[in-house]
Design an enzyme around this catalytic site. Structure first.
Site, PDB file in Angstrom:
ATOM      1  N   LYS A  55       0.845  -1.208   0.000  1.00 24.55           N
ATOM      2  CA  LYS A  55       0.000   0.000   0.000  1.00 24.55           C
ATOM      3  C   LYS A  55       0.872   1.246   0.000  1.00 24.55           C
ATOM      4  O   LYS A  55       0.645   2.177  -0.776  1.00 24.55           O
ATOM      5  CB  LYS A  55      -0.937   0.002   1.218  1.00 24.55           C
ATOM      6  CG  LYS A  55      -2.093  -0.962   1.061  1.00 24.55           C
ATOM      7  CD  LYS A  55      -2.953  -1.119   2.301  1.00 24.55           C
ATOM      8  CE  LYS A  55      -3.977  -2.221   2.042  1.00 24.55           C
ATOM      9  NZ  LYS A  55      -4.915  -2.454   3.113  1.00 24.55           N
ATOM     10  N   GLN A  99      -5.217  -1.477   9.162  1.00 29.50           N
ATOM     11  CA  GLN A  99      -5.120  -2.810   8.567  1.00 29.50           C
ATOM     12  C   GLN A  99      -5.785  -3.855   9.458  1.00 29.50           C
ATOM     13  O   GLN A  99      -5.572  -3.892  10.671  1.00 29.50           O
ATOM     14  CB  GLN A  99      -3.631  -3.157   8.339  1.00 29.50           C
ATOM     15  CG  GLN A  99      -3.392  -4.422   7.554  1.00 29.50           C
ATOM     16  CD  GLN A  99      -3.904  -4.341   6.115  1.00 29.50           C
ATOM     17  OE1 GLN A  99      -3.931  -3.285   5.495  1.00 29.50           O
ATOM     18  NE2 GLN A  99      -4.314  -5.471   5.564  1.00 29.50           N
ATOM     19  N   ASP A 122     -11.497   2.882   3.547  1.00 30.13           N
ATOM     20  CA  ASP A 122     -11.965   1.492   3.470  1.00 30.13           C
ATOM     21  C   ASP A 122     -13.474   1.445   3.217  1.00 30.13           C
ATOM     22  O   ASP A 122     -14.003   0.398   2.833  1.00 30.13           O
ATOM     23  CB  ASP A 122     -11.680   0.761   4.793  1.00 30.13           C
ATOM     24  CG  ASP A 122     -10.489  -0.179   4.712  1.00 30.13           C
ATOM     25  OD1 ASP A 122     -10.225  -0.715   3.614  1.00 30.13           O
ATOM     26  OD2 ASP A 122      -9.835  -0.373   5.754  1.00 30.13           O
TER      27      ASP A 122
HETATM   28  N1  LIG Z   1      -8.346  -2.420   6.447  1.00 26.81           N
HETATM   29  C1  LIG Z   1      -8.333  -3.453   5.582  1.00 26.81           C
HETATM   30  N2  LIG Z   1      -7.813  -4.622   5.961  1.00 26.81           N
HETATM   31  C2  LIG Z   1      -7.840  -5.668   5.079  1.00 26.81           C
HETATM   32  C3  LIG Z   1      -8.352  -5.512   3.757  1.00 26.81           C
HETATM   33  C4  LIG Z   1      -8.886  -4.255   3.403  1.00 26.81           C
HETATM   34  O1  LIG Z   1      -9.399  -4.040   2.266  1.00 26.81           O
HETATM   35  N3  LIG Z   1      -8.858  -3.250   4.345  1.00 26.81           N
HETATM   36  N4  LIG Z   1      -8.268  -6.564   2.832  1.00 26.81           N
HETATM   37  C5  LIG Z   1      -7.463  -7.731   3.150  1.00 26.81           C
HETATM   38  C6  LIG Z   1      -6.011  -7.621   2.826  1.00 26.81           C
HETATM   39  N5  LIG Z   1      -5.659  -6.837   1.637  1.00 26.81           N
HETATM   40  C7  LIG Z   1      -5.546  -5.511   1.801  1.00 26.81           C
HETATM   41  O2  LIG Z   1      -5.490  -4.967   2.860  1.00 26.81           O
HETATM   42  C8  LIG Z   1      -5.268  -7.464   0.417  1.00 26.81           C
HETATM   43  C9  LIG Z   1      -5.411  -8.822   0.234  1.00 26.81           C
HETATM   44  C10 LIG Z   1      -4.941  -9.428  -0.945  1.00 26.81           C
HETATM   45  C11 LIG Z   1      -4.340  -8.691  -1.926  1.00 26.81           C
HETATM   46  C12 LIG Z   1      -3.758  -9.329  -3.155  1.00 26.81           C
HETATM   47  O3  LIG Z   1      -3.300  -8.628  -4.040  1.00 26.81           O
HETATM   48  N6  LIG Z   1      -3.708 -10.660  -3.213  1.00 26.81           N
HETATM   49  C13 LIG Z   1      -3.031 -11.385  -4.273  1.00 26.81           C
HETATM   50  C14 LIG Z   1      -2.378 -12.625  -3.682  1.00 26.81           C
HETATM   51  C15 LIG Z   1      -1.390 -12.282  -2.618  1.00 26.81           C
HETATM   52  C16 LIG Z   1      -0.681 -13.490  -2.043  1.00 26.81           C
HETATM   53  O4  LIG Z   1       0.036 -14.141  -2.774  1.00 26.81           O
HETATM   54  O5  LIG Z   1      -0.857 -13.734  -0.828  1.00 26.81           O
HETATM   55  C17 LIG Z   1      -4.013 -11.841  -5.360  1.00 26.81           C
HETATM   56  O6  LIG Z   1      -5.163 -12.136  -5.032  1.00 26.81           O
HETATM   57  O7  LIG Z   1      -3.578 -11.893  -6.501  1.00 26.81           O
HETATM   58  C18 LIG Z   1      -4.209  -7.330  -1.748  1.00 26.81           C
HETATM   59  C19 LIG Z   1      -4.666  -6.729  -0.599  1.00 26.81           C
HETATM   60  C20 LIG Z   1      -7.547  -8.026   4.643  1.00 26.81           C
HETATM   61  N7  LIG Z   1      -7.326  -6.874   5.440  1.00 26.81           N
END
Ligand SMILES: Nc1nc2c(c(=O)[nH]1)N[C@@H](CN(C=O)c1ccc(C(=O)N[C@@H](CCC(=O)O)C(=O)O)cc1)CN2
Ligand SMILES: [Mg+2]
Length: 294
Positions: A55, A99, A122
């Site tokens: 981020k 987060q 968010d």
């Molecule tokens: N305050 C928040 N906390 C969390 C959120 C959120 O939107 N707001 N979402 C998730 C975590 N997250 C961002 O925070 C997030 C999760 C996954 C990905 C992502 O790009 N995933 C990849 C795979 C990554 C891997 O290999 O592990 C994909 O799907 O291609 C980005 C952001 C929980 N917490």
């Protein structure tokens, strides 16, 4: 026979970031200011650390200010609430993101509800939830926003489609339903207690799976040609004993039937952070009345 269209979330997310970089540059040249995003991490969760690092890096990459607060796992709820209060009052901070997950001794709902709704990038605050449902300008949760952008990348007009959202969480399922309603879809929310769920899903032109159960949605639940958006990110052990990521849809089965489908990884996931940047620009514009155009 041609296969389904695989929706490339990484490529679409890069387009959203490029659009935000242009907007930020225009805001800077017109008004001499740039939006600022504060991200708060409490504790040492390895996945959260990666997401927070990404981020910060992507915020800087599009030209915005990134403010990171990394707090120990022992931080008290009062200390965290005091930090949120300071960020609420700081004019350099346009967006605040705490987060998740937070350590167990902290009431996450209380913390999220303490964020000023106009800085709530968010989109989890009840004020933004309400605004979304009544069609007012709101900060909208990032993952559902990204999911709609991906669906529209293959079908620009979703109007009139039968959409089934599998999952009813506050952070994905419910806002997803509100956004699809705004796109004039006929929306059904299905969940773990839905009777005959296979046949409910089978009616959908657009399926959004956000139930948090690995490969829950099977190929024979999908109507031929449907668009399938898989929000799930589940780490499971493969037959070789190694960990691998799978979605809430059985991709091998569903991709034989769907017209277009998102993979995991590389589908919805990358859109979450891109849409966070988009919300930060939106929050800046709402707070200052300044924009890239005026
Ligand atoms: N305050 C928040 N906390 C969390 C959120 C959120 O939107 N707001 N979402 C998730 C975590 N997250 C961002 O925070 C997030 C999760 C996954 C990905 C992502 O790009 N995933 C990849 C795979 C990554 C891997 O290999 O592990 C994909 O799907 O291609 C980005 C952001 C929980 N917490
Ligand atoms: Mg993905």
């Amino acid at each position: 026979m041609t296969g389904p269209r695989i929706i490339d979330g990484k490529a679409v997310a890069a387009e959203v970031r490029a659009e935000m970089a242009k907007k930020v540059a225009a805001i800077k040249s017109k008004h001499g200011q740039v939006p600022g995003l504060a991200v708060v991490l409490v504790g040492e969760d390895p996945a959260s650390k990666v997401y927070v690092r990404n981020k910060g890096a992507q915020t800087v990459e599009v030209g915005m200010n990134s403010i990171e607060h990394k707090l120990s796992a022992e931080t008290s709820q009062d200390e965290l609430l005091a930090l949120v209060d300071t960020l609420n009052k700081d004019p350099q901070v346009n967006g605040i993101l705490v987060q998740l997950p937070l350590p167990k001794h902290i009431d996450a709902e209380l913390v999220l509800n303490t964020i000023d709704p106009i800085k709530d990038v968010d989109g989890f605050h009840p004020v933004n939830v309400g605004r979304l449902w009544i069609g007012e300008r709101a900060l909208v949760p990032c993952t559902p926003t990204g999911s709609v952008i991906l669906a529209k990348s293959v079908a620009p007009n979703l109007s009139g489609m039968d959409a089934v959202v599998v999952g009813r969480s506050n952070i994905v399922g419910k806002p997803m339903a509100a956004l699809l309603l705004r796109e004039n879809c006929t929306v059904t929310i299905a969940h773990s207690r839905t009777r005959d769920i296979e046949n409910v899903v089978k009616k959908a032109d657009l399926v959004v799976a956000a139930v948090g159960i690995p490969e829950f949605v099977r190929g024979d639940w999908i109507k031929p040609g449907a668009i399938v958006i898989d929000v799930g990110i589940n780490r499971i052990e493969g037959p070789d004993g190694k960990g691998r990521l799978v979605g809430d849809v059985n991709f091998a089965e569903a991709s034989k039937v769907a017209g277009a489908i998102t993979p995991v990884p590389g589908g919805v996931g990358p859109m979450t952070i891109a849409c966070l940047l988009k919300n930060t620009v939106e929050a800046f514009e709402m707070q200052t009345g300044l924009s890239a155009d005026a």
